[in-house]
Scaffold this motif. Structure first.
Motif: not given
Length: 217
Positions: A123-125, A130-131, A135-137
């Protein structure tokens, strides 16, 4: 009737906000395991039932805190990038803002140290992707579209950079306060050098090439 509903909605939103603020303090100071819903409710002089009205469990409350902190961190990163003069400078301004957030004891502990256990690794991954992944992409795509990086498989390069950022975030969260400035500078420099290696080599008159610096100059 609408006025009554509006007041109820305002009260409900105020309670939710207060719960998130109190839970953030508790999770940052005592961790997920050391925090109870009764503690959070008592901090805002509410009942445990009031907490359950908004969040079904302690895990659900933690997930809301994590999402809020991660969203705020991405917003700070985007704001820093928006003040830069070009995509290369924007990428490193965003990187600096992210690393600074990871040095923060509240964000660092909750997002990097507590979340894997509180939410479960999968879930953390997934929540992190999702969040933050988008942004990195977008930063990587802007660098390639602007000619600051040689063309690369976008998904592959994004995953590599995303993983590097994750390693940096975890290391900064785990580090002693006295070590964080040094580690932040080291991670920024290493990530910068790795991205600089993908920059185009300008052709020179004698046929040799020299690669631009990590600052894009």
């Amino acid at each position: 009737m609408s006025t009554l509903k509006s007041r109820r909605e305002q009260y409900s939103q105020a309670t939710r906000t207060a719960l998130l603020e109190a839970a953030t303090r508790r999770f940052a100071e005592h961790g997920f395991a050391g925090t109870t819903l009764e503690d959070v409710a008592a901090d805002i002089q509410a009942t445990r039932g009031a907490v359950y009205h908004h969040y079904a469990s302690k895990t659900a409350l933690f997930a809301a805190v994590f999402e809020k902190l991660e969203t705020e961190a991405m917003a700070l990163s985007d704001a820093a990038a928006a003040r830069a003069s070009d995509p290369w400078q924007a990428a490193f301004a965003a990187l600096d803002a992210f690393l600074e957030c990871s040095c923060d004891p509240v964000y660092g502990r909750i997002a990097w140290l507590e979340a894997p256990t509180a939410l479960g690794w999968t879930h953390w991954q997934s929540a992190g992707v999702d969040l933050a992944y988008g942004h990195v992409e977008r930063r990587i795509k802007a660098l390639m579209d602007g000619g600051y990086l040689d063309p690369q498989p976008l998904e592959t390069l994004t995953r590599v950079v995303y993983s590097m950022l994750g390693a940096a975030g975890m290391a900064l969260a785990e580090a002693a306060d006295t070590d964080k400035p040094r580690l932040k500078a080291e991670y920024a420099a290493v990530i910068g050098r790795m991205l600089s290696a993908l920059q185009p080599i300008p052709a020179l008159s004698d046929g040799a090439g020299s690669r631009p610096s990590a600052t894009g100059t």
